[in-house]
Design an enzyme around this catalytic site. Structure first.
Site, PDB file in Angstrom:
ATOM      1  CB  CYS A 130       6.102   2.929 -10.425  1.00  0.00           C
ATOM      2  SG  CYS A 130       6.100   1.014 -11.091  1.00  0.00           S
ATOM      3  CG  HIS A 263       6.930   1.383  -6.249  1.00  0.00           C
ATOM      4  ND1 HIS A 263       5.520   1.022  -6.495  1.00  0.00           N
ATOM      5  CD2 HIS A 263       7.699   0.897  -6.740  1.00  0.00           C
ATOM      6  CE1 HIS A 263       5.626   0.304  -7.905  1.00  0.00           C
ATOM      7  NE2 HIS A 263       7.007   0.363  -8.027  1.00  0.00           N
ATOM      8  CG  ASN A 293       5.782  -3.152  -9.199  1.00  0.00           C
ATOM      9  OD1 ASN A 293       4.467  -1.786  -9.177  1.00  0.00           O
ATOM     10  ND2 ASN A 293       7.348  -2.789  -9.278  1.00  0.00           N
TER      11      ASN A 293
END
Length: 336
Positions: A130, A263, A293
């Site tokens: 990520c 993020h 996500n």
């Protein structure tokens, strides 16, 4: 959108600047209600209320079986090039952040290069989960500043739906598929002000896909596993630390941040980060409710959405920060 300026002959005065953004999402939008119904068929209980309360996620996008990570990446790249007023042949560097490549090798970046009709320039993948886009953007910044590139494509693209365990309701509700991209060009004016990257392999087991290919067979578990509480606890702390570190490196303070683009993992993590920096939530770009996500794609995807919505504008100071498996984390401060 600020356009690129011709850098001076003296490379010490060369800067890297984002001149265009783009994104791409699979056509299929999966709401919490739809996902809950699919899980119920497997004997797992969840609900829209349960997911929203814990994560802030209301929907995500899943790619169909015919779509590759490179397809989403190429679409996002084309949108970014169009926004920057550039053509594929102007690109002399491609860096693609992904944990879900099309294949073991070659790199997905080279596949995107071919799909864009480009030949000859460097093209490679970065794997920091990520945090991948922040890592990739930092590498592009260094290469542009060094004179190794003048017009770079930096992409984050993922199809995480293919590595999710749909028998684990604590993880499969969190992730989605998508891509985001930026064009980074050499400029006489400062753009990317500072970057900072970190990793600590001691924490690798709290977020991982512990499988590989060996002898033509899958070895280990090829699905995502996560210790959610451990990730949350570590993420909030390191994101605050790296944010302050990159601000100090740029000679700025949190008060100078016009937009925080974190993020998009969990609304609680984003709220916690903003609180520590004393930033009002109105200055945090949030797309997790619609996209979930999307790992390395989440920051460039959110940035592009904010640019096209008229939130992030030319002249704004923007902080990008991410945290991911590895355990990795990093931040970029830039003038847009």
């Amino acid at each position: 959108m600020t356009t690129s300026a011709t850098p001076p002959a003296d490379r010490a005065e060369r800067y890297a600047r984002i001149t265009g953004t783009g994104s791409a999402l699979p056509a299929r939008r999966v709401s919490n209600q739809e996902l809950a119904a699919e899980l119920a068929a497997r004997g797992l209980e969840t609900s829209d209320e349960w997911i929203v309360e814990r994560t802030g996620i209301r929907a995500r996008h899943f790619a169909d079986a015919q779509t590759c990570t490179s397809d989403l990446a190429t679409r996002a790249a084309r949108h970014a090039l169009e926004a920057a007023g550039r053509r594929p042949e102007d690109v002399d560097l491609i860096i693609l952040a992904t944990s879900t490549p099309d294949m073991v090798f070659p790199s997905t970046a080279t596949i995107v290069q071919h799909k864009l009709g480009i030949q000859g320039c460097p093209a490679f993948d970065v794997q920091a989960v990520c945090s991948g886009f922040v890592y990739a953007l930092s590498v592009a910044d260094a290469m542009v500043r060094a004179g190794s590139a003048r017009c770079a494509l930096v992409i984050g693209a993922e199809i995480f739906s293919r590595i999710l365990d749909f028998n684990d309701r604590t993880t499969c509700v969190l992730f989605g598929d998508g891509a985001g991209a930026v064009v980074v060009e050499a400029s006489a004016e400062p753009g990317i002000l500072a970057t900072r990257l970190h990793a600590d392999g001691r924490h690798r087991e709290i977020l991982q896909v512990p499988g590989t290919v060996s002898g033509g067979q899958v070895s280990g578990v090829p699905l995502l596993t996560m210790d959610g509480q451990a990730v949350f606890k570590l993420a909030v702390g390191v994101l605050d630390e790296v944010a302050r570190e990159v601000l100090a490196a740029a000679g700025r303070t949190a008060a100078d941040i016009d937009w925080l683009v974190p993020h998009q993992a969990n609304i609680r993590i984003m709220q916690g980060t903003a609180r520590k920096l004393k930033l009002p939530l109105e200055r945090v770009v949030v797309t997790v409710h619609e996209h979930g996500n999307t790992s390395a794609a989440s920051i460039p995807l959110a940035l592009d959405q904010a640019v096209r919505a008229g939130q992030v504008r030319a002249g704004d100071t923007v902080m990008l920060e991410g945290v991911g498996g590895g355990f990795t984390w990093g931040a970029v401060l830039l003038d847009f």
